[in-house]
Design a protein around this motif. Structure first.
Motif, PDB file in Angstrom:
ATOM      1  N   ALA A 159      -9.375  42.139 -66.794  1.00  0.00           N
ATOM      2  CA  ALA A 159     -10.738  42.386 -66.316  1.00  0.00           C
ATOM      3  C   ALA A 159     -11.052  43.876 -66.465  1.00  0.00           C
ATOM      4  N   ASP A 160     -12.334  44.212 -66.517  1.00  0.00           N
ATOM      5  CA  ASP A 160     -12.784  45.573 -66.801  1.00  0.00           C
ATOM      6  C   ASP A 160     -13.374  46.213 -65.543  1.00  0.00           C
ATOM      7  N   VAL A 161     -12.715  47.271 -65.051  1.00  0.00           N
ATOM      8  CA  VAL A 161     -13.182  47.935 -63.836  1.00  0.00           C
ATOM      9  C   VAL A 161     -14.561  48.566 -64.020  1.00  0.00           C
ATOM     10  N   GLU A 162     -14.937  48.877 -65.269  1.00  0.00           N
ATOM     11  CA  GLU A 162     -16.253  49.470 -65.515  1.00  0.00           C
ATOM     12  C   GLU A 162     -17.386  48.468 -65.270  1.00  0.00           C
ATOM     13  N   LYS A 163     -17.037  47.214 -65.131  1.00  0.00           N
ATOM     14  CA  LYS A 163     -18.043  46.200 -64.808  1.00  0.00           C
ATOM     15  C   LYS A 163     -18.153  45.977 -63.299  1.00  0.00           C
ATOM     16  N   LEU A 164     -17.447  46.812 -62.538  1.00  0.00           N
ATOM     17  CA  LEU A 164     -17.493  46.763 -61.078  1.00  0.00           C
ATOM     18  C   LEU A 164     -18.386  47.884 -60.566  1.00  0.00           C
ATOM     19  N   ASN A 165     -19.239  47.575 -59.615  1.00  0.00           N
ATOM     20  CA  ASN A 165     -20.087  48.585 -58.972  1.00  0.00           C
ATOM     21  C   ASN A 165     -19.365  49.093 -57.726  1.00  0.00           C
ATOM     22  N   ILE A 166     -19.120  50.403 -57.648  1.00  0.00           N
ATOM     23  CA  ILE A 166     -18.424  50.998 -56.515  1.00  0.00           C
ATOM     24  C   ILE A 166     -19.396  51.871 -55.733  1.00  0.00           C
ATOM     25  N   VAL A 167     -19.512  51.613 -54.427  1.00  0.00           N
ATOM     26  CA  VAL A 167     -20.404  52.399 -53.568  1.00  0.00           C
ATOM     27  C   VAL A 167     -19.617  52.916 -52.373  1.00  0.00           C
ATOM     28  N   ASN A 168     -20.122  53.975 -51.780  1.00  0.00           N
ATOM     29  CA  ASN A 168     -19.504  54.539 -50.580  1.00  0.00           C
ATOM     30  C   ASN A 168     -20.159  53.907 -49.358  1.00  0.00           C
ATOM     31  N   MET A 169     -19.371  53.146 -48.581  1.00  0.00           N
ATOM     32  CA  MET A 169     -19.939  52.462 -47.422  1.00  0.00           C
ATOM     33  C   MET A 169     -19.814  53.293 -46.151  1.00  0.00           C
ATOM     34  N   GLY A 170     -19.130  54.452 -46.236  1.00  0.00           N
ATOM     35  CA  GLY A 170     -19.019  55.326 -45.079  1.00  0.00           C
ATOM     36  C   GLY A 170     -18.385  54.638 -43.894  1.00  0.00           C
ATOM     37  N   ASP A 171     -19.005  54.762 -42.726  1.00  0.00           N
ATOM     38  CA  ASP A 171     -18.471  54.176 -41.499  1.00  0.00           C
ATOM     39  C   ASP A 171     -19.071  52.804 -41.184  1.00  0.00           C
ATOM     40  N   THR A 172     -19.763  52.223 -42.138  1.00  0.00           N
ATOM     41  CA  THR A 172     -20.394  50.928 -41.896  1.00  0.00           C
ATOM     42  C   THR A 172     -19.354  49.868 -41.579  1.00  0.00           C
ATOM     43  N   ASP A 173     -19.615  49.070 -40.575  1.00  0.00           N
ATOM     44  CA  ASP A 173     -18.726  47.981 -40.184  1.00  0.00           C
ATOM     45  C   ASP A 173     -18.558  46.995 -41.342  1.00  0.00           C
ATOM     46  N   PHE A 174     -17.322  46.547 -41.560  1.00  0.00           N
ATOM     47  CA  PHE A 174     -17.017  45.637 -42.664  1.00  0.00           C
ATOM     48  C   PHE A 174     -17.906  44.400 -42.630  1.00  0.00           C
ATOM     49  N   PHE A 175     -18.038  43.789 -41.473  1.00  0.00           N
ATOM     50  CA  PHE A 175     -18.760  42.524 -41.378  1.00  0.00           C
ATOM     51  C   PHE A 175     -20.257  42.705 -41.619  1.00  0.00           C
ATOM     52  N   THR A 176     -20.764  43.859 -41.244  1.00  0.00           N
ATOM     53  CA  THR A 176     -22.160  44.170 -41.543  1.00  0.00           C
ATOM     54  C   THR A 176     -22.340  44.435 -43.036  1.00  0.00           C
ATOM     55  N   ALA A 177     -21.422  45.221 -43.594  1.00  0.00           N
ATOM     56  CA  ALA A 177     -21.540  45.627 -44.995  1.00  0.00           C
ATOM     57  C   ALA A 177     -21.475  44.444 -45.953  1.00  0.00           C
ATOM     58  N   VAL A 178     -20.558  43.496 -45.719  1.00  0.00           N
ATOM     59  CA  VAL A 178     -20.415  42.377 -46.661  1.00  0.00           C
ATOM     60  C   VAL A 178     -21.573  41.386 -46.559  1.00  0.00           C
ATOM     61  N   LYS A 179     -22.344  41.466 -45.507  1.00  0.00           N
ATOM     62  CA  LYS A 179     -23.536  40.619 -45.402  1.00  0.00           C
ATOM     63  C   LYS A 179     -24.747  41.303 -46.018  1.00  0.00           C
ATOM     64  N   ARG A 180     -24.678  42.642 -46.131  1.00  0.00           N
ATOM     65  CA  ARG A 180     -25.871  43.385 -46.506  1.00  0.00           C
ATOM     66  C   ARG A 180     -25.759  44.129 -47.842  1.00  0.00           C
ATOM     67  N   ASP A 181     -24.638  44.845 -48.042  1.00  0.00           N
ATOM     68  CA  ASP A 181     -24.572  45.812 -49.140  1.00  0.00           C
ATOM     69  C   ASP A 181     -23.484  45.563 -50.183  1.00  0.00           C
ATOM     70  N   ILE A 182     -22.379  44.944 -49.801  1.00  0.00           N
ATOM     71  CA  ILE A 182     -21.217  44.882 -50.682  1.00  0.00           C
ATOM     72  C   ILE A 182     -20.647  43.467 -50.749  1.00  0.00           C
ATOM     73  N   ASP A 183     -19.694  43.295 -51.681  1.00  0.00           N
ATOM     74  CA  ASP A 183     -19.022  42.008 -51.807  1.00  0.00           C
ATOM     75  C   ASP A 183     -17.607  42.022 -51.234  1.00  0.00           C
ATOM     76  N   PHE A 184     -16.933  43.174 -51.352  1.00  0.00           N
ATOM     77  CA  PHE A 184     -15.575  43.246 -50.809  1.00  0.00           C
ATOM     78  C   PHE A 184     -15.218  44.684 -50.463  1.00  0.00           C
ATOM     79  N   ALA A 185     -14.149  44.826 -49.659  1.00  0.00           N
ATOM     80  CA  ALA A 185     -13.713  46.145 -49.213  1.00  0.00           C
ATOM     81  C   ALA A 185     -12.209  46.109 -48.976  1.00  0.00           C
ATOM     82  N   TRP A 186     -11.646  47.293 -48.802  1.00  0.00           N
ATOM     83  CA  TRP A 186     -10.203  47.459 -48.552  1.00  0.00           C
ATOM     84  C   TRP A 186      -9.982  47.476 -47.047  1.00  0.00           C
ATOM     85  N   ILE A 187      -9.171  46.556 -46.537  1.00  0.00           N
ATOM     86  CA  ILE A 187      -8.956  46.463 -45.093  1.00  0.00           C
ATOM     87  C   ILE A 187      -7.470  46.359 -44.763  1.00  0.00           C
ATOM     88  N   PHE A 188      -7.144  46.626 -43.502  1.00  0.00           N
ATOM     89  CA  PHE A 188      -5.854  46.255 -42.929  1.00  0.00           C
ATOM     90  C   PHE A 188      -6.036  44.874 -42.311  1.00  0.00           C
TER      91      PHE A 188
END
Length: 329
Positions: A159-188
């Motif tokens: 797969a090609d990482v250049e076809k991935l959109n990367i944004v800075n989510m800052g301190d946004t809560d994961f559950f809020t962000a994946v409903k509004r702005d992003i598809d996935f994130a790095w978590i513990f």
């Protein structure tokens, strides 16, 4: 990295921002050495052993009056490296980068033996492997490490990482962000993953350790700086002896340890703390001979991985990045 180093010179002195100390319980701190330990983030079950050591008097038994403080804008690594905090919660990836820049921070104990982090997404987004990252949006914190790790995982599946959109989510809560702005994130998983379980929100996870043994690094760790080790090794030893007792207590008595964390940080969700602690407690020591033990091979493997992916200007001197010297025998 230049911004990271510049932050060292901009750190303000800390005053009055710690939690209650052992000395307050005894009414005096005259005979106790006052030290600070700065967290990497808001309190969670990665930190339980520290709160247990404080509440149970393990620090006091070692002659220490310990303040547990929040990092603020400067960050834990910067505060520890500059001597504004005596100890801190850090990560192998951050210490690796710092050591390359001659920043004198040293890992003195592994909080968790194996990397429990990974890339998480709501199940309804159908991201089941790194090949599905194409044409999706990843929410991160702006580190070049993120893109390189994602790229290495995607390359394994053509797969090609250049076809991935990367944004800075800052301190946004994961559950809020994946409903509004992003598809996935790095978590513990031990915190955000457990919270998802409580919420009844199914996640798909790609753990880093499923894709490369070199990504099974120590995260988080306890750290100090070289000056502290050289000038006051007895305090380092005392701090780790008490911390070890705290984490061993959390391993043996996760429910009681969770209650201590809840008591000390009442803003936390009790259900999340208890379930997270049950999940995480067996992972603190895992297959190591003792809590906190670190292996040279783990430091070398990750340092080599970073160097091979052009994230380091030179190879890491792994032997200087960590030590087991101060752990209880």
């Amino acid at each position: 990295m230049k911004k990271w180093l510049a932050a060292l010179s901009a750190i303000v002195l800390l005053a009055g921002c710690g939690t209650s100390s052992d000395g307050e319980k005894t009414g005096t701190t005259d005979k106790l050495k006052k030290v600070t330990v700065v967290l990497d983030w808001t309190p969670n079950t990665n930190h339980t052993g520290l709160y247990v050591a404080k509440e149970k008097g393990f620090f006091k038994e070692e002659g220490l009056d310990v303040d547990i403080i929040m990092p603020g804008d400067a960050g834990a690594d910067q505060l520890v490296a500059s001597g504004k905090a005596d100890f801190g919660v850090s990560y192998q990836e951050g210490i690796t980068q710092a050591r390359i820049q001659d920043v004198p921070i040293v890992s003195i104990a592994a909080v968790i033996q194996h990397n429990t982090s990974g890339f998480a997404s709501p199940a309804d987004k159908n991201i089941t492997s790194p090949k599905d990252y194409e044409k999706k949006t990843y929410g991160g914190w702006g580190s070049p490490i993120e893109k390189q790790i994602i790229s290495s995982l995607m390359e394994k599946e053509n797969a090609d990482v250049e076809k991935l959109n990367i944004v800075n989510m800052g301190d946004t809560d994961f559950f809020t962000a994946v409903k509004r702005d992003i598809d996935f994130a790095w978590i513990f998983y031990g915190w955000t993953g457990i919270e998802a379980e409580i919420r009844g929100e199914k996640l798909n996870m790609q753990y880093l350790t499923d894709y490369s043994k070199k990504l099974d690094y120590y995260t988080p760790v306890l750290a100090t700086n070289e000056k502290m080790i050289a000038k006051d090794p007895e305090t380092v030893k005392a701090f780790l002896k008490a911390s070890s007792k705290g984490y061993e207590f959390a391993i043996d008595k996760p429910d009681e340890a969770a209650d201590i964390l809840i008591k000390e940080v009442p803003d936390l969700d009790p259900e999340l703390v208890k379930k997270s602690q049950q999940w995480l407690s067996p992972k603190y020591q895992d297959d190591a001979d003792r809590w906190g033990e670190q292996k040279l091979s783990v430091w070398q493997n990750y340092g080599d991985w970073m160097y091979d992916h052009k994230l380091l200007e030179k190879k890491l001197d792994a032997k200087k990045a960590y030590t087991n010297e101060f752990l209880p025998k």
